[in-house]
Design an enzyme around this catalytic site. Structure first.
Site, PDB file in Angstrom:
ATOM      1  N   ARG A 102     -80.803   0.126  32.417  1.00 24.43           N
ATOM      2  CA  ARG A 102     -81.030  -0.051  30.976  1.00 24.43           C
ATOM      3  C   ARG A 102     -82.524  -0.175  30.755  1.00 24.43           C
ATOM      4  O   ARG A 102     -83.170  -1.045  31.342  1.00 24.43           O
ATOM      5  CB  ARG A 102     -80.310  -1.300  30.457  1.00 24.43           C
ATOM      6  CG  ARG A 102     -80.760  -1.702  29.061  1.00 24.43           C
ATOM      7  CD  ARG A 102     -79.914  -2.780  28.437  1.00 24.43           C
ATOM      8  NE  ARG A 102     -78.618  -2.256  28.041  1.00 24.43           N
ATOM      9  CZ  ARG A 102     -77.788  -2.860  27.191  1.00 24.43           C
ATOM     10  NH1 ARG A 102     -78.124  -4.020  26.657  1.00 24.43           N
ATOM     11  NH2 ARG A 102     -76.623  -2.323  26.879  1.00 24.43           N
ATOM     12  N   GLN A 132     -71.386   3.148  26.109  1.00 25.12           N
ATOM     13  CA  GLN A 132     -70.737   2.518  24.954  1.00 25.12           C
ATOM     14  C   GLN A 132     -69.807   3.504  24.258  1.00 25.12           C
ATOM     15  O   GLN A 132     -68.713   3.162  23.816  1.00 25.12           O
ATOM     16  CB  GLN A 132     -71.787   2.000  23.971  1.00 25.12           C
ATOM     17  CG  GLN A 132     -71.182   1.330  22.745  1.00 25.12           C
ATOM     18  CD  GLN A 132     -70.450   0.039  23.078  1.00 25.12           C
ATOM     19  OE1 GLN A 132     -70.989  -0.826  23.748  1.00 25.12           O
ATOM     20  NE2 GLN A 132     -69.209  -0.098  22.621  1.00 25.12           N
ATOM     21  N   ARG A 288     -65.219  -1.560  27.501  1.00 26.82           N
ATOM     22  CA  ARG A 288     -66.414  -1.359  28.335  1.00 26.82           C
ATOM     23  C   ARG A 288     -66.060  -1.527  29.818  1.00 26.82           C
ATOM     24  O   ARG A 288     -66.597  -0.834  30.679  1.00 26.82           O
ATOM     25  CB  ARG A 288     -67.522  -2.353  27.946  1.00 26.82           C
ATOM     26  CG  ARG A 288     -68.144  -2.121  26.572  1.00 26.82           C
ATOM     27  CD  ARG A 288     -68.828  -0.763  26.458  1.00 26.82           C
ATOM     28  NE  ARG A 288     -69.796  -0.534  27.507  1.00 26.82           N
ATOM     29  CZ  ARG A 288     -71.085  -0.899  27.459  1.00 26.82           C
ATOM     30  NH1 ARG A 288     -71.550  -1.504  26.391  1.00 26.82           N
ATOM     31  NH2 ARG A 288     -71.908  -0.625  28.459  1.00 26.82           N
TER      32      ARG A 288
END
Ligand code: CP
Ligand code: NVA
Length: 304
Positions: A102, A132, A288
């Site tokens: 990320r 996502q 998720r």
């Protein structure tokens, strides 16, 4: 070939649906065990930015698949002291079987991919949030029984989430209306690509127009991570874009509300909508986990 996952297009339409099928199997078999496709495999979860859901879902996914997650944050590693990503990538590649990353600008994850000899998964950049979207699509398909033939609305910033919705629209030929204020449009290339792929996509300025008749209404924060200095200007620019009960009343009576979370109640979404009967945000958050398992299994499966 190394299976990197920068964006949904790395999967293609068929593989995207296969990953969602796999995620459904992981969801349905959660309590019966899911096999251990990651047995004896370590996965590095590297964060330049904060995270709750992405870290949690990936960490639990790796454990439940029999592997070992290693969380590395910039703040507590040499990354934060300026060690080049190219060096980090090569060291990680010698010890782990996959890396989730990320970061802010996409150029950083591309650099990691360039120097990594193991699969790299995009755990959010400023340009996209494909993991996502896997969860969002799984949530819609489980609730509505299908993805195609529905009307999708996006409200708010045209950044990472909106861009990934555009990619989903491209791959699955979805009808998508994105209501974004001027100056906050999604990526023009992704928009053009979606249209060329046959998706019915439009960027509009009116949230009412986007939501009218929608089956699925999604929104996200107006100020994303890293944009905190712009908050005042953004609150002004996004005036009228909050998903409230009045706006939602324009959607189909059985419309679903999605929000990737974290949410700012009273800013981009009214508390009553987030907590209301149309909201699927908790299923979406749980998805998720199942979709993380499916994308890890895809990335670590060898090409035959
Ligand atoms: N939706 C999402 O990616 O949440 P986190 O920032 O908590 O990981
Ligand atoms: N658009 C948000 C998504 C958080 C999951 C951000 O980038 O901060």
């Amino acid at each position: 070939m190394i299976r990197h996952f920068l964006c949904l297009s790395d999967l293609g339409s068929q593989q995207l649906l296969a990953v969602l099928d796999d995620a459904d199997r992981f969801l349905e078999r959660r309590n019966q065990g899911t096999g251990h496709p990651l047995r004896n495999k370590a996965v590095a979860l590297v964060f330049d930015k904060a995270s709750t859901r992405t870290r949690l879902s990936l960490e639990v996914a790796v454990v439940e698949l029999g592997g070992h997650p290693v969380v590395i944050t910039s703040a507590t590693s040499q990354l934060g002291r300026g060690e080049p990503l190219s060096d980090t990538a090569r060291v990680l590649s010698r010890m782990v079987h996959a890396i989730a990353f990320r970061t802010a600008d996409e150029s950083r994850i591309k650099e990691l991919m360039q120097y990594s000899s193991v699969p790299v998964l995009n755990a959010l950049t400023d340009q996209g949030h494909p993991m996502q979207l896997l969860a969002d699509l799984q949530t819609v398909r489980r609730a509505k029984g299908r993805l195609q033939g529905l009307s999708y609305a996006w409200l708010g910033d045209g950044n990472n989430m909106a861009n990934s919705w555009l990619e989903a629209a491209s791959l699955l030929q979805l009808r998508l209306r994105l209501a974004c204020p001027e100056g906050y449009d999604p990526d023009a290339q992704l928009l053009a690509r979606a249209r060329a792929a046959g998706a019915d996509v439009e960027v509009v300025r009116s949230p009412r127009e986007a939501v009218a008749g929608a089956d699925v209404v999604s929104t996200d924060v107006f100020t994303s991570m890293g944009q905190e200095a712009e908050q005042a200007a953004r609150l002004k620019a996004f005036e009228g874009y909050m998903l409230d009960r009045k706006l939602l009343a324009l959607a189909k009576p059985d419309a679903m509300v999605l929000h990737c979370l974290p949410a700012h109640r009273g800013e981009e979404i009214e508390a009553e909508v987030l907590e209301g009967s149309h909201s699927h945000v908790w299923d979406q958050a749980e998805a998720r986990l199942h979709t993380s398992k499916a994308i890890l299994a895809w990335a670590l499966a060898s090409d035959e």
